[in-house]
Design an enzyme around this catalytic site. Structure first.
Site, PDB file in Angstrom:
ATOM      1  N   ASP A  46       1.993  -3.059   5.254  1.00  0.00           N
ATOM      2  CA  ASP A  46       1.295  -1.894   5.807  1.00  0.00           C
ATOM      3  C   ASP A  46       0.696  -2.256   7.161  1.00  0.00           C
ATOM      4  O   ASP A  46       0.165  -3.356   7.341  1.00  0.00           O
ATOM      5  CB  ASP A  46       0.137  -1.474   4.874  1.00  0.00           C
ATOM      6  N   ILE A  47       0.730  -1.313   8.082  1.00  0.00           N
ATOM      7  CA  ILE A  47       0.223  -1.603   9.427  1.00  0.00           C
ATOM      8  C   ILE A  47      -1.297  -1.406   9.532  1.00  0.00           C
ATOM      9  O   ILE A  47      -1.948  -1.981  10.420  1.00  0.00           O
ATOM     10  CB  ILE A  47       0.951  -0.731  10.483  1.00  0.00           C
ATOM     11  N   TYR A  57      -7.042  -2.192  -8.535  1.00  0.00           N
ATOM     12  CA  TYR A  57      -6.672  -2.112  -9.956  1.00  0.00           C
ATOM     13  C   TYR A  57      -6.548  -3.475 -10.607  1.00  0.00           C
ATOM     14  O   TYR A  57      -6.066  -3.611 -11.716  1.00  0.00           O
ATOM     15  CB  TYR A  57      -5.382  -1.287 -10.128  1.00  0.00           C
ATOM     16  N   GLU A  99       5.281   3.597  -3.877  1.00  0.00           N
ATOM     17  CA  GLU A  99       4.505   2.597  -4.629  1.00  0.00           C
ATOM     18  C   GLU A  99       4.722   2.788  -6.143  1.00  0.00           C
ATOM     19  O   GLU A  99       4.796   1.811  -6.896  1.00  0.00           O
ATOM     20  CB  GLU A  99       3.022   2.719  -4.289  1.00  0.00           C
TER      21      GLU A  99
HETATM   22  C1  LIG Z   1      -2.962  -0.781  -0.106  1.00  0.00           C
HETATM   23  C2  LIG Z   1      -1.702  -0.147  -0.548  1.00  0.00           C
HETATM   24  O1  LIG Z   1      -1.009  -0.659  -1.413  1.00  0.00           O
HETATM   25  N1  LIG Z   1      -1.367   0.997   0.112  1.00  0.00           N
HETATM   26  C3  LIG Z   1      -0.335   1.927  -0.361  1.00  0.00           C
HETATM   27  C4  LIG Z   1      -0.975   3.275  -0.642  1.00  0.00           C
HETATM   28  O2  LIG Z   1      -1.734   3.971   0.323  1.00  0.00           O
HETATM   29  P1  LIG Z   1      -2.291   3.804   1.844  1.00  0.00           P
HETATM   30  O3  LIG Z   1      -3.494   4.665   1.976  1.00  0.00           O
HETATM   31  O4  LIG Z   1      -2.452   2.391   2.206  1.00  0.00           O
HETATM   32  O5  LIG Z   1      -1.091   4.460   2.723  1.00  0.00           O
HETATM   33  P2  LIG Z   1      -0.998   4.462   4.319  1.00  0.00           P
HETATM   34  O6  LIG Z   1      -1.657   5.666   4.865  1.00  0.00           O
HETATM   35  O7  LIG Z   1      -1.438   3.155   4.851  1.00  0.00           O
HETATM   36  O8  LIG Z   1       0.584   4.621   4.516  1.00  0.00           O
HETATM   37  C5  LIG Z   1       1.457   3.530   4.292  1.00  0.00           C
HETATM   38  C6  LIG Z   1       2.106   3.062   5.589  1.00  0.00           C
HETATM   39  O9  LIG Z   1       2.956   4.084   6.114  1.00  0.00           O
HETATM   40  C7  LIG Z   1       2.913   4.080   7.535  1.00  0.00           C
HETATM   41  N2  LIG Z   1       2.365   5.366   8.044  1.00  0.00           N
HETATM   42  C8  LIG Z   1       1.751   6.251   7.216  1.00  0.00           C
HETATM   43  C9  LIG Z   1       1.287   7.481   7.698  1.00  0.00           C
HETATM   44  C10 LIG Z   1       1.440   7.788   9.073  1.00  0.00           C
HETATM   45  O10 LIG Z   1       1.045   8.855   9.575  1.00  0.00           O
HETATM   46  N3  LIG Z   1       2.052   6.869   9.871  1.00  0.00           N
HETATM   47  C11 LIG Z   1       2.507   5.660   9.397  1.00  0.00           C
HETATM   48  O11 LIG Z   1       3.052   4.863  10.159  1.00  0.00           O
HETATM   49  C12 LIG Z   1       2.038   2.896   7.937  1.00  0.00           C
HETATM   50  O12 LIG Z   1       2.837   1.755   8.105  1.00  0.00           O
HETATM   51  C13 LIG Z   1       1.136   2.741   6.730  1.00  0.00           C
HETATM   52  O13 LIG Z   1       0.566   1.445   6.654  1.00  0.00           O
HETATM   53  O14 LIG Z   1       0.041   4.181  -1.116  1.00  0.00           O
HETATM   54  C14 LIG Z   1       1.124   4.399  -0.231  1.00  0.00           C
HETATM   55  C15 LIG Z   1       2.079   5.295  -0.998  1.00  0.00           C
HETATM   56  O15 LIG Z   1       2.150   6.534  -0.476  1.00  0.00           O
HETATM   57  C16 LIG Z   1       1.805   3.108   0.171  1.00  0.00           C
HETATM   58  O16 LIG Z   1       2.515   2.564  -0.929  1.00  0.00           O
HETATM   59  C17 LIG Z   1       0.772   2.107   0.662  1.00  0.00           C
HETATM   60  O17 LIG Z   1       1.415   0.883   0.945  1.00  0.00           O
HETATM   61 MN   LIG Z   2      -2.220   1.360   4.072  1.00  0.00          MN
END
Ligand SMILES: CC(=O)N[C@H]1[C@@H](OP(=O)(O)OP(=O)(O)OC[C@H]2O[C@@H](n3ccc(=O)[nH]c3=O)[C@H](O)[C@@H]2O)O[C@H](CO)[C@H](O)[C@@H]1O
Ligand SMILES: [Mn+2]
Length: 281
Positions: A138-139, A163, A230
């Site tokens: 994740d970025i 979890y 996920e």
């Molecule tokens: C900590 C963890 O395990 N995080 C997971 C969780 O939520 P997260 O809240 O961590 O999801 P997130 O918003 O970080 O999205 C995952 C990834 O998609 C990319 N991104 C997302 C939205 C956007 O507008 N632009 C973009 O580039 C980006 O690389 C980001 O890191 O659930 C997601 C499922 O939907 C992913 O499995 C994530 O890996």
């Molecule tokens: Mn994330």
């Protein structure tokens, strides 16, 4: 010292299927580096920064250069719709970055889940003979401590910080039998985070391909798993057990209080305001 045990009495360091769970204090890094250095490996690392998520790139890359697989060849593959917004970050020796222009989507769920097919294609079209291992990260994250060769394995998953130590029934698996990601209440080993997937190229290719196909079946049936890819990843790991499991040291969350078993935070999700950065609620 040879034969010296590396123990952590406060945490489990193996899974029931005898895969190591990587915690600070249970491994000898010098010994591990000797093994992997002589193999002269390259680690491909995919990151996605679409839309406003380009803002995370600088901290991610700068901190990765300080902590992530230092001393190894690392090739970042950065998927973005805004190549002009990619910051200039000085990379260490043997490290390179390739920017791949990709269309964004107006749903964050779609952006996140589409990573599976992009990883699948990248491995097929680009990585054969160019890399040995791959990590998808994740970025919206930052490295705070060492993350090295102790994390390498055939198929690598990470325990989701929120979890960890939740009982099986409390895992947010997909519970609707109509979805391909369905896991019944009485099954499941751990809840793995979607933010870190790793392993050998061929193993991760199989994972990404399988999840991509399951996501397509769900789409055809007009159902989206509760946590998108996920959820499918968790289903995959239930039937294809990871050979190495990373502890929450490798996927912490900046917002989370640190219990005593967390001796070090290596990689952590940074604080973000969803309303400000995501294309949809
Ligand atoms: C900590 C963890 O395990 N995080 C997971 C969780 O939520 P997260 O809240 O961590 O999801 P997130 O918003 O970080 O999205 C995952 C990834 O998609 C990319 N991104 C997302 C939205 C956007 O507008 N632009 C973009 O580039 C980006 O690389 C980001 O890191 O659930 C997601 C499922 O939907 C992913 O499995 C994530 O890996
Ligand atoms: Mn994330």
């Amino acid at each position: 010292m040879p034969g010296q045990p590396f123990r952590r009495p406060d945490v489990a360091a193996t899974t029931p299927w005898l895969a190591p769970i990587v915690w600070d204090g249970i491994f000898d890094l010098k010994m591990i580096d000797k093994i992997y250095k002589q193999q002269n490996i390259t680690v491909a690392t995919t990151v996605f920064a679409l839309g406003k998520y380009v803002r995370f790139l600088k901290d991610f890359l700068e901190s990765a250069e300080q902590h992530f697989m230092v001393g190894y060849r690392v090739h970042y593959y950065l998927f973005t719709d805004r190549p002009d917004k990619v910051p200039v970050v000085t990379l260490g020796e043997g490290r390179q970055l390739t920017v791949i222009k990709t269309a964004s989507s107006n749903r964050w769920q779609e952006i996140s889940l589409r990573r599976m097919e992009m990883i699948e294609k990248l491995i097929e079209e680009e990585l054969t003979n160019k890399a040995d291992y791959i990590f998808s990260l994740d970025i919206d994250s930052k490295f705070y401590g060492h993350w090295g060769a102790e994390s390498l394995g055939d198929l690598v998953g990470v325990l989701h910080a929120w979890y960890f130590r939740t009982s099986r029934k409390g895992f947010p698996y997909e519970r609707r039998p109509e979805s391909q990601a369905f896991i019944p209440l009485e099954e499941g080993d751990y809840y793995y985070g979607g933010a870190v997937i790793g392993g050998h190229l061929d193993k991760v290719h199989k994972l990404a391909k399988t999840c991509r196909m399951q996501l397509e079946v769900d789409r055809a049936n007009q159902i989206e798993a509760v946590w998108q890819e996920e959820s499918h990843l968790n289903k995959y790991f239930l039937y294809n057990k990871p050979t190495k499991v990373l502890s929450p040291e490798y996927l912490w969350d900046d917002r989370k209080w640190k219990p005593s078993y967390m001796k070090v935070v290596r990689f952590s999700q940074v604080v973000k305001y969803y309303a400000e950065i995501r294309p949809n609620p």
